[in-house]
Motif scaffolding. Structure first.
Motif, PDB file in Angstrom:
ATOM      1  N   GLY A   1       6.076 -39.631  47.600  1.00  0.00           N
ATOM      2  CA  GLY A   1       5.027 -39.848  48.586  1.00  0.00           C
ATOM      3  C   GLY A   1       5.076 -38.920  49.776  1.00  0.00           C
ATOM      4  N   ARG A   2       5.948 -37.911  49.729  1.00  0.00           N
ATOM      5  CA  ARG A   2       6.056 -36.952  50.828  1.00  0.00           C
ATOM      6  C   ARG A   2       5.049 -35.825  50.646  1.00  0.00           C
ATOM      7  N   PRO A   3       4.596 -35.211  51.746  1.00  0.00           N
ATOM      8  CA  PRO A   3       3.658 -34.092  51.613  1.00  0.00           C
ATOM      9  C   PRO A   3       4.269 -32.948  50.817  1.00  0.00           C
ATOM     10  N   ARG A   4       3.469 -32.368  49.937  1.00  0.00           N
ATOM     11  CA  ARG A   4       3.896 -31.171  49.214  1.00  0.00           C
ATOM     12  C   ARG A   4       3.663 -29.962  50.113  1.00  0.00           C
ATOM     13  N   ILE A   5       4.678 -29.088  50.204  1.00  0.00           N
ATOM     14  CA  ILE A   5       4.623 -27.932  51.098  1.00  0.00           C
ATOM     15  C   ILE A   5       4.989 -26.695  50.305  1.00  0.00           C
ATOM     16  N   ASP A   6       4.142 -25.678  50.351  1.00  0.00           N
ATOM     17  CA  ASP A   6       4.372 -24.514  49.507  1.00  0.00           C
ATOM     18  C   ASP A   6       5.358 -23.546  50.149  1.00  0.00           C
ATOM     19  N   ALA A   7       5.609 -22.423  49.484  1.00  0.00           N
ATOM     20  CA  ALA A   7       6.632 -21.481  49.931  1.00  0.00           C
ATOM     21  C   ALA A   7       6.310 -20.868  51.282  1.00  0.00           C
ATOM     22  N   ARG A   8       5.025 -20.834  51.654  1.00  0.00           N
ATOM     23  CA  ARG A   8       4.620 -20.256  52.930  1.00  0.00           C
ATOM     24  C   ARG A   8       4.471 -21.321  54.022  1.00  0.00           C
ATOM     25  N   HIS A   9       5.087 -22.465  53.785  1.00  0.00           N
ATOM     26  CA  HIS A   9       5.139 -23.543  54.788  1.00  0.00           C
ATOM     27  C   HIS A   9       3.761 -24.153  55.058  1.00  0.00           C
ATOM     28  N   ARG A  10       2.914 -24.160  54.035  1.00  0.00           N
ATOM     29  CA  ARG A  10       1.583 -24.758  54.156  1.00  0.00           C
ATOM     30  C   ARG A  10       1.550 -26.107  53.443  1.00  0.00           C
ATOM     31  N   LEU A  11       0.912 -27.083  54.070  1.00  0.00           N
ATOM     32  CA  LEU A  11       0.624 -28.312  53.354  1.00  0.00           C
ATOM     33  C   LEU A  11      -0.287 -28.005  52.179  1.00  0.00           C
ATOM     34  N   GLU A  12       0.003 -28.596  51.032  1.00  0.00           N
ATOM     35  CA  GLU A  12      -0.896 -28.468  49.889  1.00  0.00           C
ATOM     36  C   GLU A  12      -2.001 -29.506  50.051  1.00  0.00           C
ATOM     37  N   LEU A  13      -3.228 -29.011  50.152  1.00  0.00           N
ATOM     38  CA  LEU A  13      -4.373 -29.860  50.481  1.00  0.00           C
ATOM     39  C   LEU A  13      -5.409 -29.829  49.374  1.00  0.00           C
ATOM     40  N   ASP A  14      -6.262 -30.834  49.395  1.00  0.00           N
ATOM     41  CA  ASP A  14      -7.415 -30.854  48.510  1.00  0.00           C
ATOM     42  C   ASP A  14      -8.259 -29.601  48.742  1.00  0.00           C
ATOM     43  N   ARG A  15      -8.840 -29.056  47.687  1.00  0.00           N
ATOM     44  CA  ARG A  15      -9.575 -27.784  47.782  1.00  0.00           C
ATOM     45  C   ARG A  15     -10.765 -27.847  48.724  1.00  0.00           C
ATOM     46  N   ARG A  16     -11.227 -29.034  49.055  1.00  0.00           N
ATOM     47  CA  ARG A  16     -12.368 -29.143  49.966  1.00  0.00           C
ATOM     48  C   ARG A  16     -11.998 -28.688  51.382  1.00  0.00           C
TER      49      ARG A  16
END
Length: 485
Positions: A393-408
């Motif tokens: 249930g934790r936010p997914r965070i990519d290699a560039r330190h960005r939250l992975e968000l819905d494409r909208r």
């Protein structure tokens, strides 16, 4: 040479007690930062040198302070002075620690002092020097909620202007194409001790508040320090030095199996390199979750100088033939705690190896129990349904330190020091601050202009952390790709 004077910021939002809708035509910032701790301050300092980038950073406090309750006399950083806000990404930056010393005419004294690790109070003063002079930092602004305007492709950030007493003065709304969240951590109080810590009449304090509570603690008949890390060691040493030999009446308890030194070998420190961060990020989620608690000595140990000072102080108190009235016991958990009378505190303890239980009575408790990441969900509010999450249930965070968000949501939301579960033990380390800030800015400038502003090295460690060699070459920058040809 004095610190640069911050000019008026013509793009800064104009608050008004009237409805925030009056600001609706305001030009959005390229980047808006929430929170001004060392990490977002690092980002603000490096962003200051990026031509054409509009950025602002908000914090609800009235000015910058870094762990003021832990600025014990003589306490030093556990990272070298090169781990300032900017140097490991831009050694020529005007916001370096060395330039701070130059502005204070202290460069030669620092040179002759031959100090690699600076005093915490000095680091705090350096950060305030930067925060006070940067035009993009705005204090006394409490961010209340964040929304995404899909039609205009920008974030709406509602905030409250606070006066010097923390009272609301005005409401405002700011727009930004992208966000960076650096809301930091909060002192952690274990569940059994929370009712006592919340009682104003009992001296049960977190180490974050140690300095302002120090005299009150020293007046207690018996003091217990809980926690085996650097903060616990510094508090114990300071209390020990302040008590009468033979009548110290101090107990130091810890859950860890030993009062252990921090891993500070040269190759061990490579766990705080970008190479290891990338390697860790590429591991499966269950493996990452298993590794973090196993690596406690990388970030929860005690520096050798402090351990030595504690032993020296204890030894000195045996020179007359007695032993100090100090108890140091690792491997202990506080099961429950309660009040005895009006001033007594009862702790129910369990020893991990022996499996035994006992109780002890003390007059005061210092909780050197660390910090926890502040949850992002309350701040993000309306964005909550758009944040992708892992199995826990934790936010997914990519290699560039960005939250992975819905494409909208096409705007980017970066996070700082909220990604230990995805980036490892280096997430809260000051030594990676400038590098992470540069990664974020490179990602942003790559999007806005097609070019990265800060060249980053393709390799930072002698250790190759994976059999595939990915740690040495899988660098999330165009710079590294060009170097590899």
């Amino acid at each position: 040479m004095n610190a640069p004077t911050a000019p008026e910021d013509p793009t800064a939002p104009q608050e008004s007690a009237a409805a925030p809708q009056q600001d609706r035509e305001q030009e959005p910032f390229d980047l808006l930062g929430v929170g001004i701790g060392p990490f977002n301050l690092s980002l603000a300092a490096l962003a200051d040198a990026v031509p054409g980038l509009t950025a602002a950073f908000y914090d609800q406090r009235q000015d910058f302070h870094w762990h003021p309750g832990l600025l014990v006399d003589g306490a030093t950083l556990q990272v070298p002075f090169l781990a300032d806000l900017v140097t490991l990404a831009d050694p020529a930056s005007r916001w370096s620690f060395l330039n701070f010393l130059k502005s204070r005419e202290r460069l030669f004294p620092f040179y002759f002092a031959e100090r690699f690790h600076v005093h915490r109070a000095e680091y705090d003063a350096y950060c305030r020097w930067v925060a006070d002079a940067l035009p993009s930092t705005h204090f006394g602004r409490q961010v209340d909620t964040v929304r995404w305007d899909e039609e205009r492709g920008r974030f709406e950030v509602d905030h409250t202007q606070l006066d010097v007493h923390g009272e609301a003065e005005a409401l405002g709304r700011t727009y930004a194409r992208h966000l960076v969240l650096g809301i930091g951590t909060a002192p952690y109080v274990p569940e059994p001790l929370r009712p006592l810590a919340d009682a104003p009449t009992l001296p049960v304090v977190h180490s974050a508040d140690y300095v302002p509570q120090r005299e009150r603690l020293l007046a207690a008949e018996h003091i217990t320090v809980i926690g085996s890390g650097q903060s616990g060691a510094e508090v114990f040493l300071d209390l020990l030095r302040s008590r009468t030999p033979g009548r110290e009446a101090i107990t130091w308890l810890a859950r860890t199996p030993a009062f252990a030194p921090m891993e500070y070998s040269r190759l061990g420190l490579e766990h705080f390199t970008p190479d290891y961060t990338r390697y860790f990020h590429g591991l499966p989620e269950p493996v990452r979750d298993r590794l973090v608690p196993q690596q406690w000595q990388l970030h929860k140990g005690i520096d050798t100088e402090t351990i030595t000072a504690i032993h020296d102080e204890l030894y000195r108190r045996t020179l007359d033939g007695g032993w100090p009235d100090a108890v140091l016991t690792p491997g202990v958990t506080v099961r429950t705690a309660g009040r005895i009378g009006t001033t007594g505190i009862e702790l129910h303890l369990e020893h991990a190896d022996q499996g035994t239980r006992t109780r002890m009575v003390t007059s005061a408790v210092v909780l050197a129990t660390g910090y926890r990441e502040r949850p992002l969900d309350q701040l993000l509010g309306p964005l909550h349904p758009y944040v992708l999450r892992d199995a826990a249930g934790r936010p997914r965070i990519d290699a560039r330190h960005r939250l992975e968000l819905d494409r909208r949501i096409t705007g980017r939301v970066y996070v700082q020091n909220a990604e230990r579960h995805t980036h490892g033990v280096g997430a809260p380390d000051l030594g990676l601050a400038a590098w992470r800030s540069a990664v974020i800015l490179n990602d942003l400038t790559g999007l806005l202009t097609g070019a990265e502003h800060y060249p980053l090295p393709a390799r930072t460690a002698f250790t190759t952390f994976g059999l595939d060699g990915a740690a040495a070459c899988d660098v999330p920058t165009r710079t590294a790709a060009l170097r590899r040809g």
